[in-house]
Motif scaffolding. Structure first.
Motif, PDB file in Angstrom:
ATOM      1  N   LYS A 131       0.852  -1.184   0.000  1.00 40.96           N
ATOM      2  CA  LYS A 131       0.000   0.000   0.000  1.00 40.96           C
ATOM      3  C   LYS A 131       0.891   1.238   0.000  1.00 40.96           C
ATOM      4  O   LYS A 131       2.049   1.188   0.398  1.00 40.96           O
ATOM      5  CB  LYS A 131      -0.903  -0.003   1.228  1.00 40.96           C
ATOM      6  CG  LYS A 131      -1.861  -1.173   1.235  1.00 40.96           C
ATOM      7  CD  LYS A 131      -2.709  -1.173   2.471  1.00 40.96           C
ATOM      8  CE  LYS A 131      -3.622  -2.406   2.426  1.00 40.96           C
ATOM      9  NZ  LYS A 131      -4.309  -2.615   3.659  1.00 40.96           N
ATOM     10  N   ALA A 132       0.330   2.343  -0.438  1.00 40.26           N
ATOM     11  CA  ALA A 132       1.104   3.580  -0.557  1.00 40.26           C
ATOM     12  C   ALA A 132       1.599   4.064   0.800  1.00 40.26           C
ATOM     13  O   ALA A 132       2.683   4.645   0.905  1.00 40.26           O
ATOM     14  CB  ALA A 132       0.264   4.666  -1.223  1.00 40.26           C
ATOM     15  N   ASN A 133       0.845   3.816   1.858  1.00 39.37           N
ATOM     16  CA  ASN A 133       1.283   4.288   3.178  1.00 39.37           C
ATOM     17  C   ASN A 133       2.394   3.429   3.766  1.00 39.37           C
ATOM     18  O   ASN A 133       2.969   3.765   4.800  1.00 39.37           O
ATOM     19  CB  ASN A 133       0.096   4.366   4.147  1.00 39.37           C
ATOM     20  CG  ASN A 133      -0.567   3.017   4.370  1.00 39.37           C
ATOM     21  OD1 ASN A 133      -0.153   2.013   3.807  1.00 39.37           O
ATOM     22  ND2 ASN A 133      -1.611   3.017   5.168  1.00 39.37           N
ATOM     23  N   GLN A 134       2.741   2.319   3.121  1.00 41.60           N
ATOM     24  CA  GLN A 134       3.848   1.483   3.576  1.00 41.60           C
ATOM     25  C   GLN A 134       5.190   1.918   2.991  1.00 41.60           C
ATOM     26  O   GLN A 134       6.230   1.432   3.405  1.00 41.60           O
ATOM     27  CB  GLN A 134       3.592   0.024   3.186  1.00 41.60           C
ATOM     28  CG  GLN A 134       2.410  -0.593   3.887  1.00 41.60           C
ATOM     29  CD  GLN A 134       2.098  -1.982   3.341  1.00 41.60           C
ATOM     30  OE1 GLN A 134       2.318  -2.261   2.178  1.00 41.60           O
ATOM     31  NE2 GLN A 134       1.578  -2.830   4.206  1.00 41.60           N
ATOM     32  N   ASP A 176       8.353   4.098   2.578  1.00 43.31           N
ATOM     33  CA  ASP A 176       9.112   4.979   3.463  1.00 43.31           C
ATOM     34  C   ASP A 176       9.729   6.097   2.635  1.00 43.31           C
ATOM     35  O   ASP A 176      10.745   5.912   1.966  1.00 43.31           O
ATOM     36  CB  ASP A 176      10.207   4.180   4.173  1.00 43.31           C
ATOM     37  CG  ASP A 176      10.916   4.989   5.239  1.00 43.31           C
ATOM     38  OD1 ASP A 176      10.317   5.963   5.732  1.00 43.31           O
ATOM     39  OD2 ASP A 176      12.061   4.653   5.570  1.00 43.31           O
ATOM     40  N   TYR A 177       9.096   7.248   2.654  1.00 44.23           N
ATOM     41  CA  TYR A 177       9.585   8.396   1.898  1.00 44.23           C
ATOM     42  C   TYR A 177      10.654   9.118   2.696  1.00 44.23           C
ATOM     43  O   TYR A 177      10.608   9.159   3.929  1.00 44.23           O
ATOM     44  CB  TYR A 177       8.437   9.367   1.598  1.00 44.23           C
ATOM     45  CG  TYR A 177       7.419   8.807   0.646  1.00 44.23           C
ATOM     46  CD1 TYR A 177       7.704   8.703  -0.704  1.00 44.23           C
ATOM     47  CD2 TYR A 177       6.176   8.367   1.087  1.00 44.23           C
ATOM     48  CE1 TYR A 177       6.787   8.185  -1.590  1.00 44.23           C
ATOM     49  CE2 TYR A 177       5.250   7.850   0.212  1.00 44.23           C
ATOM     50  CZ  TYR A 177       5.556   7.766  -1.125  1.00 44.23           C
ATOM     51  OH  TYR A 177       4.650   7.245  -1.998  1.00 44.23           O
TER      52      TYR A 177
END
Length: 120
Positions: free
Chosen positions: A87-90, A92-93
């Motif tokens: 998922k996009a929230n996983q 790490d930016y």
């Protein structure tokens, strides 16, 4: 005195001629080397184009699908499912650096900001 001047002029002329001769051959050598390198670059680009074409040919979706179907059991492959995707929230930016808040009504001196950043 004139004879000495003529002799020195003649010696300088011979020296300059010898120097020009050497520079001419050095220039030709460098030009030949540049031409050789350009040919090598052209050949490398041609090889790269062939490799890209081969890669595109080998990675055709229908070919890969056929290979996956042929080797499904021997390789112990599992069917692709939606739970295998992240998922996009996983993701790490990297942390973003915040910029200083600037007031639009008050002009800001750029040199002051640069000095403040340099001090940090």
């Amino acid at each position: 005195m004139r004879t000495l001047l003529y002799i020195l002029s003649f010696a300088a002329l011979i020296g300059l001629g010898f120097w020009a001769y050497q520079e001419n051959y050095k220039t030709k050598q460098v030009a030949d080397e540049a031409e050789r390198l350009q040919m090598e670059i052209g050949q490398a680009r041609a090889r790269l184009a062939v490799l890209r074409a081969e890669w595109a040919y080998l990675n055709r979706p229908d070919r890969l699908r056929e290979l996956a179907e042929l080797n499904f059991v021997p390789l112990g492959l599992l069917p692709l499912g939606p739970e295998q995707f992240g998922k996009a929230n996983q993701v790490d930016y990297p942390a973003s650096q915040s910029l200083p808040e600037l007031e639009l009504n008050n002009p800001v001196d750029v040199s002051t900001l640069a000095a403040e950043e340099a001090a940090e």
